[in-house]
Design a protein around this motif. Structure first.
Motif, PDB file in Angstrom:
ATOM      1  N   PHE A 103       0.905  -1.168   0.050  1.00 50.44           N
ATOM      2  CA  PHE A 103       0.101  -0.078  -0.084  1.00 50.44           C
ATOM      3  C   PHE A 103       0.855   1.192   0.076  1.00 50.44           C
ATOM      4  O   PHE A 103       1.592   1.495   0.788  1.00 50.44           O
ATOM      5  CB  PHE A 103      -0.846  -0.051   1.185  1.00 50.44           C
ATOM      6  N   LEU A 142      -8.323  -2.773  -1.445  1.00 50.71           N
ATOM      7  CA  LEU A 142      -6.896  -3.131  -1.017  1.00 50.71           C
ATOM      8  C   LEU A 142      -7.086  -4.743  -0.635  1.00 50.71           C
ATOM      9  O   LEU A 142      -6.165  -5.391  -1.185  1.00 50.71           O
ATOM     10  CB  LEU A 142      -6.481  -2.407   0.195  1.00 50.71           C
ATOM     11  N   ASN A 156      -0.519  -4.375  -5.476  1.00 49.77           N
ATOM     12  CA  ASN A 156      -0.520  -3.476  -4.748  1.00 49.77           C
ATOM     13  C   ASN A 156      -1.548  -2.281  -5.143  1.00 49.77           C
ATOM     14  O   ASN A 156      -1.844  -2.299  -6.077  1.00 49.77           O
ATOM     15  CB  ASN A 156       0.844  -2.785  -4.947  1.00 49.77           C
TER      16      ASN A 156
END
Length: 560
Positions: A72, A399, A408
């Motif tokens: 992230f 996510l 990612n």
């Protein structure tokens, strides 16, 4: 095109060419002759195993583990286009009559024949920018890497560029924006990236040479022409606006707004990755600017807003240079990441795939990235006023889905022109910061499971801009990750009956045939009642939800 326009174009084009400098490509004593592209040898590339060819890049590149662990990142997609607070592509849209950005510009700043985007660059001051405070928020929200906008299609460099006078250290903020972000990241141990979008400036900014098709200013050319003399500060607008292309400047005689828009869409709006055939100096200077950026700040990543790599051989050259120079700095270990889009099969693996506002429908074998934004890429006050940012719940669900598929997420939190964020953006970051400490162990440092998860069909196919085309998630939607022998199940909804059913982990499952000895809900001290039957692993949940976003379970199999 009539004779008057043709003469004006030729004169302006000649003036622009005459004003441009010949920059050394491989040292102070060697300059590239006008009229041709520099060769790879002339560009003085860093030496190493990577040659500037697709075959060589693909043969030697491997995604570094740090990127696979990070998962992230946060992006500050910030330039003078944020100053008007009117959203994306302001520098182009302000020159298209009928567009809301044009209407705002005329009302706020004046007609674009008199006040152009060069003037927006000058009034952008970044007076409220507190990068240390922002980085505190980004890190608390879980960001393991940070991306700084180095330049956009507006052709303005956010660092003291040696090869481009229109930069943030010389005008506007009078700051080295990239350098400031870089220093903060390196001091804090956060991986640092830069994004370079300027390869498209040669066609994207041609609207600056247009004119109103209707109204009292009809036919009056915009400031790409009318203000082409050098400014009092010694800058030349043609260096910013690239110079008029004879093939891309709208001709005289267009008399309706609709017709003018259609002309732009058909001509200068086309997303062309090829070097401009009539301006090799643009490509040569682009390479020098990009090499200057990489060599000066030594980032870990560079994002290109391009299909594959930008500008033909120049894109291959700069990628090979970045890989080799990064490898040399890390004792022979490559830690660099280059992002591109829509790689053809024979080029996959030469750089990292980026999906803009998009996701994959399954686990991809090569690590990849989604880049997206909670609102517009450039700050748009209307998104704030209407409270239409993505919520932290939406971001976390994205996510979890992306990480389960070997990807990612790089999330843009747009800054205002003054360098601050609004209260709604702050709430998104605060909500992320509340979820991450408890649940982050199922995200960071993980790898995909044998399947990404379960639930009804969602994303139809892998690609850009499929964001928002899925369906709302429910308790049937579960995403898997693995780490240190444990399996993590992230539930994207709370079951009404308080029992989470994980069908992929039913008794005698081929996906996890081992005995499950423990299941723990992160953030809850209540022991889980666990039943594994022929249909599912059934977990009886606590009566109290630990949060309202997503719920993570660490499942430990017998490892004997």
């Amino acid at each position: 095109m009539n004779r008057r326009t043709a003469i004006a174009l030729l004169a302006a084009f000649g003036q622009a060419a005459a004003s441009k400098k010949l920059y050394s490509l491989a040292g102070a004593d060697r300059a590239n002759p006008k009229g041709r592209l520099a060769t790879s040898a002339e560009r003085d590339l860093a030496h190493g195993p990577f040659e500037p060819s697709w075959n060589s890049l693909k043969a030697h590149y491997k995604t570094p583990d740090w990127f696979r662990d990070a998962k992230f990142g946060i992006w500050a997609h910030w330039s003078a286009q944020c100053q008007p607070e009117e959203g994306d592509w302001y520098a182009r849209r302000m020159y298209i009559q009928g567009d809301s950005a044009y209407e705002y510009h005329v009302k706020t700043y004046g007609h674009p024949s008199k006040v152009g985007f060069k003037d927006i660059d000058m009034i952008w001051k970044a007076e409220g920018w507190n990068p240390e405070g922002l980085m505190d928020l980004y890190q608390a929200a879980g960001a393991k890497y940070f991306m700084s906008l180095a330049n956009h299609h507006d052709n303005f460099d956010n660092w003291p560029s040696r090869y481009h006078s229109w930069n943030s250290a010389k005008i506007g903020p009078m700051k080295d924006i990239v350098g400031t972000w870089s220093a903060i990241c390196k001091r804090r141990g956060i991986r640092f990236g830069v994004s370079n979008h300027s390869a498209h400036a040669w066609h994207w900014l041609q609207t600056a040479y247009g004119y109103d098709a209707e109204g009292p200013m009809a036919g009056v050319r915009y400031d790409g022409f009318t203000n082409s003399d050098r400014l009092s500060n010694g800058l030349n607008p043609q260096d910013l606006y690239v110079g008029p292309s004879p093939n891309l400047v709208i001709p005289d005689g267009v008399t309706s707004i609709a017709e003018a828009k259609a002309w732009h869409d058909k001509n200068d709006r086309i997303w062309d990755e090829n070097p401009p055939c009539d301006d090799p100096e643009f490509v040569n200077t682009w390479f020098l600017r990009c090499r200057d950026l990489l060599d000066t700040y030594e980032p870990d990543m560079i994002y290109f807003d391009d299909t594959e790599l930008p500008l033909g051989q120049a894109g291959l050259d700069i990628t090979a240079h970045f890989y080799n120079s990064n490898r040399a700095r890390h004792g022979g270990n490559l830690e660099a990441v280059v992002f591109g889009k829509e790689f053809v099969p024979q080029h996959r693996g030469a750089a990292a795939l980026d999906l803009e506002r998009g996701r994959s429908n399954d686990i991809l074998p090569i690590p990849w990235q989604t880049d997206t934004c909670i609102g517009d890429w450039h700050y748009n006050r209307h998104v704030f006023e209407n409270h239409t940012y993505k919520s932290a719940k939406t971001v976390i669900h994205m996510l979890a889905d992306i990480v389960s598929k070997n990807g990612n997420l790089c999330l843009n939190i747009p800054l205002k022109g003054d360098g601050t964020i609004d209260s709604d953006e702050r709430k998104v970051l605060d909500d992320l910061a509340a979820w991450m400490p408890t649940n982050g162990e199922a995200i960071f440092g993980t790898r995909p499971f044998k399947v990404y998860g379960e639930g009804p069909p969602d994303i139809v196919s892998t690609g850009n801009f499929n964001e928002g085309k899925g369906r709302p998630y429910t308790a049937e939607d579960i995403r898997f990750t693995t780490k240190d022998g444990d399996l993590y199940a992230i539930a994207l909804g709370w079951p009404n009956d308080g029992k989470l059913r994980i069908k992929s982990l039913a008794r005698n499952s081929k996906l996890l045939p081992a005995e499950i000895i423990r299941a723990v809900m992160l953030g809850s001290s209540t022991p889980l009642v666990m039943e594994r039957n022929s249909e599912a692993l059934v977990l009886t949940l606590p009566s109290q939800k630990p949060n309202d976003i997503a719920y993570t379970f660490r499942i430990t199999p017998n490892r004997l």
